[in-house]
Design a protein around this motif. Structure first.
Motif, PDB file in Angstrom:
ATOM      1  N   TRP A 218       0.810  -1.220   0.000  1.00 55.64           N
ATOM      2  CA  TRP A 218       0.000   0.000   0.000  1.00 55.64           C
ATOM      3  C   TRP A 218       0.844   1.271   0.000  1.00 55.64           C
ATOM      4  N   ASP A 219       2.120   1.170   0.339  1.00 58.91           N
ATOM      5  CA  ASP A 219       2.954   2.366   0.472  1.00 58.91           C
ATOM      6  C   ASP A 219       3.142   3.074  -0.862  1.00 58.91           C
ATOM      7  N   VAL A 220       3.027   4.394  -0.837  1.00 55.92           N
ATOM      8  CA  VAL A 220       3.295   5.234  -2.013  1.00 55.92           C
ATOM      9  C   VAL A 220       4.230   6.364  -1.570  1.00 55.92           C
ATOM     10  N   PRO A 221       5.540   6.064  -1.425  1.00 54.51           N
ATOM     11  CA  PRO A 221       6.486   7.069  -0.929  1.00 54.51           C
ATOM     12  C   PRO A 221       6.525   8.306  -1.815  1.00 54.51           C
ATOM     13  N   LEU A 222       6.815   9.443  -1.193  1.00 53.69           N
ATOM     14  CA  LEU A 222       6.861  10.709  -1.914  1.00 53.69           C
ATOM     15  C   LEU A 222       7.981  10.755  -2.939  1.00 53.69           C
ATOM     16  N   ASP A 223       9.062  10.005  -2.692  1.00 54.63           N
ATOM     17  CA  ASP A 223      10.192  10.038  -3.620  1.00 54.63           C
ATOM     18  C   ASP A 223      10.018   9.071  -4.791  1.00 54.63           C
ATOM     19  N   GLY A 224       8.900   8.340  -4.814  1.00 52.44           N
ATOM     20  CA  GLY A 224       8.640   7.439  -5.926  1.00 52.44           C
ATOM     21  C   GLY A 224       9.451   6.165  -5.915  1.00 52.44           C
ATOM     22  N   ALA A 225      10.299   5.982  -4.903  1.00 50.80           N
ATOM     23  CA  ALA A 225      11.119   4.775  -4.836  1.00 50.80           C
ATOM     24  C   ALA A 225      10.240   3.572  -4.497  1.00 50.80           C
ATOM     25  N   PRO A 226      10.563   2.378  -4.987  1.00 44.91           N
ATOM     26  CA  PRO A 226       9.730   1.196  -4.685  1.00 44.91           C
ATOM     27  C   PRO A 226       9.820   0.812  -3.219  1.00 44.91           C
ATOM     28  N   ALA A 227       8.691   0.389  -2.655  1.00 46.84           N
ATOM     29  CA  ALA A 227       8.671   0.014  -1.245  1.00 46.84           C
ATOM     30  C   ALA A 227       9.493  -1.248  -0.997  1.00 46.84           C
ATOM     31  N   GLY A 228       9.313  -2.256  -1.813  1.00 53.20           N
ATOM     32  CA  GLY A 228      10.215  -3.410  -1.818  1.00 53.20           C
ATOM     33  C   GLY A 228      10.014  -4.427  -0.728  1.00 53.20           C
ATOM     34  N   ALA A 229       9.948  -4.021   0.523  1.00 53.26           N
ATOM     35  CA  ALA A 229       9.981  -4.984   1.620  1.00 53.26           C
ATOM     36  C   ALA A 229       8.707  -5.799   1.748  1.00 53.26           C
ATOM     37  N   ALA A 230       7.659  -5.469   0.997  1.00 56.84           N
ATOM     38  CA  ALA A 230       6.395  -6.193   1.133  1.00 56.84           C
ATOM     39  C   ALA A 230       6.498  -7.639   0.659  1.00 56.84           C
ATOM     40  N   ALA A 231       7.518  -7.976  -0.157  1.00 55.94           N
ATOM     41  CA  ALA A 231       7.608  -9.307  -0.739  1.00 55.94           C
ATOM     42  C   ALA A 231       8.466 -10.266   0.067  1.00 55.94           C
ATOM     43  N   VAL A 232       8.747  -9.968   1.338  1.00 57.48           N
ATOM     44  CA  VAL A 232       9.536 -10.886   2.167  1.00 57.48           C
ATOM     45  C   VAL A 232       8.850 -12.251   2.198  1.00 57.48           C
ATOM     46  N   PRO A 233       9.561 -13.339   1.920  1.00 61.67           N
ATOM     47  CA  PRO A 233       8.930 -14.669   1.905  1.00 61.67           C
ATOM     48  C   PRO A 233       8.390 -15.041   3.283  1.00 61.67           C
ATOM     49  N   ILE A 234       7.323 -15.810   3.293  1.00 65.06           N
ATOM     50  CA  ILE A 234       6.799 -16.334   4.550  1.00 65.06           C
ATOM     51  C   ILE A 234       7.644 -17.537   4.950  1.00 65.06           C
ATOM     52  N   PRO A 235       8.276 -17.516   6.119  1.00 70.07           N
ATOM     53  CA  PRO A 235       9.106 -18.663   6.523  1.00 70.07           C
ATOM     54  C   PRO A 235       8.284 -19.951   6.604  1.00 70.07           C
ATOM     55  N   ALA A 236       8.975 -21.072   6.574  1.00 69.61           N
ATOM     56  CA  ALA A 236       8.289 -22.374   6.568  1.00 69.61           C
ATOM     57  C   ALA A 236       7.541 -22.632   7.863  1.00 69.61           C
ATOM     58  N   THR A 237       8.076 -22.135   8.974  1.00 66.30           N
ATOM     59  CA  THR A 237       7.456 -22.405  10.271  1.00 66.30           C
ATOM     60  C   THR A 237       7.221 -21.107  11.034  1.00 66.30           C
ATOM     61  N   ALA A 238       6.226 -21.145  11.912  1.00 66.12           N
ATOM     62  CA  ALA A 238       5.894 -20.001  12.753  1.00 66.12           C
ATOM     63  C   ALA A 238       6.711 -20.057  14.048  1.00 66.12           C
ATOM     64  N   PRO A 239       6.791 -18.946  14.782  1.00 73.71           N
ATOM     65  CA  PRO A 239       7.502 -18.966  16.076  1.00 73.71           C
ATOM     66  C   PRO A 239       6.814 -19.905  17.067  1.00 73.71           C
ATOM     67  N   GLU A 240       7.539 -20.286  18.106  1.00 73.01           N
ATOM     68  CA  GLU A 240       6.984 -21.189  19.109  1.00 73.01           C
ATOM     69  C   GLU A 240       5.774 -20.586  19.816  1.00 73.01           C
ATOM     70  N   TRP A 241       5.730 -19.248  19.927  1.00 73.07           N
ATOM     71  CA  TRP A 241       4.626 -18.615  20.624  1.00 73.07           C
ATOM     72  C   TRP A 241       3.373 -18.503  19.746  1.00 73.07           C
ATOM     73  N   TRP A 242       3.486 -18.809  18.468  1.00 72.90           N
ATOM     74  CA  TRP A 242       2.358 -18.646  17.541  1.00 72.90           C
ATOM     75  C   TRP A 242       1.177 -19.521  17.975  1.00 72.90           C
ATOM     76  N   GLY A 243       0.010 -18.938  18.017  1.00 71.38           N
ATOM     77  CA  GLY A 243      -1.177 -19.669  18.459  1.00 71.38           C
ATOM     78  C   GLY A 243      -1.369 -19.655  19.960  1.00 71.38           C
ATOM     79  N   MET A 244      -0.506 -18.905  20.676  1.00 73.79           N
ATOM     80  CA  MET A 244      -0.649 -18.796  22.123  1.00 73.79           C
ATOM     81  C   MET A 244      -2.050 -18.291  22.468  1.00 73.79           C
TER      82      MET A 244
END
Length: 801
Positions: A218-244
């Motif tokens: 959703w980011d639209v920076p004022l300098d027009g540069a690509p946001a980029g970080a939105a495509a970080v891969p989802i790791p194979a496993t969740a943290p141990e606290w996930w679903g607490m």
């Protein structure tokens, strides 16, 4: 027929009691009237150098005319005090940690939190170091405040209700009012770092990168540069606290989240270049989003006085009662506004201690002595409370759990506050305004400006930290000596700026401003998701080449549900044929979502509300357990504090459905979504209401009131706004909640202020008997506007020597 003796006695008793009640009510009315401000006539003061007139229009907005800026500062203080003194008092006391003196022990926890910063002592030092010209202006304002409150025939009603008396205003109090805005605008930073620190300690680096994205699609920076970080891969496993799971005592988090979290982010501003306006001058709009009380945060006025060239200078805009400056507005050459920048302006530094070095800690590279100061907090109807504040060169020490942190905040910097905003009254160009903004002592803000020639610009106003090392590392608690710890502040020439971009527009809405060079100087202090800014930017582009003030003002009222539309689609996908057969109310829910969707956060929309509650039910099922754990560190240190962009994370999980992240207890992601939808149904039906009656307006009903009504609810009918239902919500330009939203709206082309428009909640006065207590409020609630400039004079008050 004559009355019997007992009947006659009863009759006279009733008549006597009614007379006493009438006399008491009349006495209360007379007392309240005695504290109303003076609107007409003449005020004489030895402080005046020449005459000043205050002409109030039908809504109580004053035009203050005089030949001397210092005289005008005096008069501004006078009318601020008569209209808003209790509000000013709350602001200074909140910043200084002195509310208990008015409200007793119930205010002590907040006072202890704020007293840790010792802002009154800092204010005294800042006053002593203030340039002589600034001090003269402030001293005249302070004199006006004290003369104004002293001229009332009775103390403001709030003091009668609390059994207290107003305390004289001091120069340091005006700085405390400004420091109160630091708490309002940057109070999230400390709990954000605590929450992020816990998540870092209980997650792998890959998991953390996914859970805490630096940006989103959703980011639209004022300098027009690509946001980029939105495509970080989802790791194979969740943290141990996930679903607490949350403990039983943590029940109700969903209800709290659904009502609070998504409302309390905001502010939009934008400038449209002259190349795209009907007049050739820039258009500037601003709507600052804040928690809203009665009276409103801002006091609207216009000032007129001769400039250094001898020509009359007119400035129209908003003041913060307790300070003498026009903070947002237009001077005939430039117009300017602010939004909260949400940068990284605070470090929590985990200090080291050693039995071999008693009384010392290490926060940077060297060991240092810890100073200790006893702070005395006066408490109404109770003995004074004593607390010891321990301080280092990095900042005061705070204990959280078994750790001690030095709290390093730009609000503590020597240049955190100043009066440089007054220079904007005389600036005529965008370049000049940006240069002033970079020197201003305010909580760091996005500063957007346009001038009468059509130029526009953006920069940051307020101190920016200078770090030995920049990067995301500074958004977590730091170890002693870490190079991310900021050391001093940047020089104005180092600040990022954007001037006259090719698109002919600049907009900010609390999301990431830059993605390229300069972004590291601001850092990430909890940027908004970006959906609101994306929608705002697109709406501005759609205005085309001949925008005017009316069409620009309308952009602030955009309540289209573009962000939530995708959440509706997710809900509908989960509600397939088999799912409908397994629950008696799912078919009804699906029918509402399918046919009742208006595409807006409109007051009559049931589909909008149920979609929104589905999104927050997903939040509850994913994060309630960890929120309960984080609350042990700090009450509001939840996932939303650590990551305001959590919605983008949850959306990716539901869309991509990674098996390793499916919370325990669910056979599939569809079953998880159905559990969230069932929660929406259950929460509605167990409250005794139907799904079909769950309109957005039922939830989004104004609850704005005077703070005193919280302690005396029987007075609320006289101290609250009408319970109007409002369109709008958090992820769209028209941010609106029961007690949070657009604290003002204005749109203006500098030099054409007569065409400028304005509205704000509440009214000019904080007095319930004043005709200006709610004047203009209805226009704000209905999305209408009034002229920015004060209208014809209805009352004239003259100040003379």
């Amino acid at each position: 027929m004559r009355l019997g003796g007992w009947k006659k006695w009863t009759l006279w008793t009733v008549v006597g009691l009614l007379s006493l009640l009438a006399a008491a009510a009349f006495g209360v009315w007379l007392f309240l009237r005695a504290s109303l401000p003076q609107l007409d006539g003449t005020v004489r003061s030895v402080s005046m150098n020449g005459p000043v007139t205050v002409e109030r229009d039908a809504r109580g907005a004053p035009l203050i005319r005089g030949a001397n800026r210092h005289d005008i500062a005096y008069v501004t203080g006078y009318i601020h005090a008569q209209e808003r003194f209790f509000q000013m008092d709350l602001l200074r006391r909140s910043a200084a940690g002195e509310l208990s003196e008015l409200f007793g022990e119930k205010a002590l926890p907040l006072d202890r939190t704020h007293r840790l910063h010792r802002f009154r002592a800092r204010a005294e030092r800042a006053i002593n170091a203030m340039p002589p010209e600034d001090r003269q202006l402030l001293d005249r304002y302070v004199s006006g405040v004290n003369d104004g409150i002293g001229a009332l025939d009775a103390r403001p009603f709030e003091y009668a209700l609390t059994g207290t008396r107003p305390r004289a205003w001091m120069a340091a109090d005006s700085l405390l009012v400004a420091w109160a805005m630091f708490f309002d605008l940057q109070d999230n930073l400390e709990r954000r770092e605590l929450a992020r620190g816990w998540l870092r300690e209980h997650s792998t680096a890959e998991q953390l990168n996914f859970l805490l994205p630096e940006s989103t699609r959703w980011d639209v920076p004022l300098d027009g540069a690509p946001a980029g970080a939105a495509a970080v891969p989802i790791p194979a496993t969740a943290p141990e606290w996930w679903g607490m799971r949350a403990p039983a005592k943590h029940a109700g988090v969903f209800a709290f989240a659904a009502r609070e979290y998504a409302d309390a982010v905001g502010s939009n501003n934008f400038a449209i270049a002259g190349s795209r306006t009907s007049t050739g001058g820039a258009i500037v709009s601003n709507d600052m989003h804040l928690g809203i009380n009665l009276p409103n945060t801002w006091y609207r006025l216009a000032l007129q006085y001769p400039g250094e060239d001898g020509r009359d200078r007119r400035v129209v805009g908003l003041t913060l009662p307790g300070t003498p400056l026009v903070l947002v507005g237009s001077n005939g050459h430039i117009a300017w506004g602010f939004t909260n920048s949400y940068g990284d302006y605070l470090d929590l530094v985990a200090v080291e201690s050693s039995p071999e070095r008693p009384g010392q800690v290490r926060a940077r590279d060297e060991w240092e002595d810890v100073s200790a100061t006893e702070e005395l907090i006066l408490v109404k109807d109770a003995p004074p409370h004593r607390m010891i504040v321990r301080e280092t060169s990095v900042g005061p020490l705070r204990v959280v759990g078994n750790r001690t942190f030095a709290l390093h905040w730009t609000a503590h910097a020597p240049n955190a506050l100043n009066f440089n905003a007054q220079w904007l009254e005389a600036i005529e160009t965008v370049e000049g305004a940006l240069a002033v903004a970079n020197t201003m002592g305010v909580p760091a803000q996005n500063f957007v400006v346009g001038d009468s020639s059509g130029s526009i610009g953006w920069t940051i106003a307020g101190a920016l930290p200078r770090r030995g090392q920049y990067g995301i590392g500074s958004t977590f608690p730091l170890a002693a000596g870490d190079p991310h710890i900021w050391q001093g502040t940047l020089e104005p020439a180092e600040y990022p700026r954007i001037v006259d971009p090719a698109a002919g527009q600049i907009s900010t809405a609390n999301s990431r401003q830059l993605a390229g060079p300069g972004s590291e100087l601001i850092g990430d202090g909890g940027f908004d998701l970006g959906a609101r800014h994306s929608q705002l930017r697109s709406s501005l582009l759609a205005l085309g080449a001949k925008a005017d003030t009316g069409s620009a003002y309308g952009v602030m009222l955009d309540d289209r549900a573009l962000y939530l539309a995708a959440w509706r689609e997710r809900a509908l996908r989960a509600l397939d044929g088999d799912a409908l057969r397994r629950h008696p109310h799912r078919a009804q829910l699906k029918a509402i979502l399918k046919s009742g969707w208006t595409g807006r956060a409109s007051t009559d929309s049931v589909a909008y509300r149920l979609t929104r509650e589905y999104m927050w039910a997903v939040h509850a099922l994913l994060f309630d357990g960890v929120d309960a754990e984080l609350a042990r560190l700090e009450q509001k240190a939840g996932v939303t504090a650590a990551n305001p962009r959590w919605g983008a994370v949850a959306a990716r999980l539901l869309d991509e459905q990674p098996a390793g992240w499916l919370p325990p207890g669910y056979a599939s992601w569809q079953e998880f979504s159905l559990a969230a939808l069932d929660k929406v149904i259950r929460d509605r039906l167990t409250s005794g209401k139907t799904l079909a009656s769950a309109t957005w307006g039922e939830r989004n009903t104004l609850a704005i009131a005077h703070p005193i009504s919280g302690a005396l609810p029987q007075l609320r009918p006289w101290l609250a706004v009408p319970a109007d239902q409002l369109p709008g919500d958090g992820n769209m330009p028209r941010v609106a909640g029961p007690k949070f939203g657009q604290s003002e709206r204005f749109t203006v082309t500098p030099g054409k202020e007569e065409q400028g428009v304005f509205s704000m909640p509440g009214g000019q006065s904080g007095h319930p008997l004043s005709p200006y207590f709610l004047s203009g409020h209805r226009d704000w609630a209905q999305g209408k506007s009034v002229p920015l400039l004060p209208g014809p004079a209805r009352h004239t008050l003259t100040f003379t020597r």
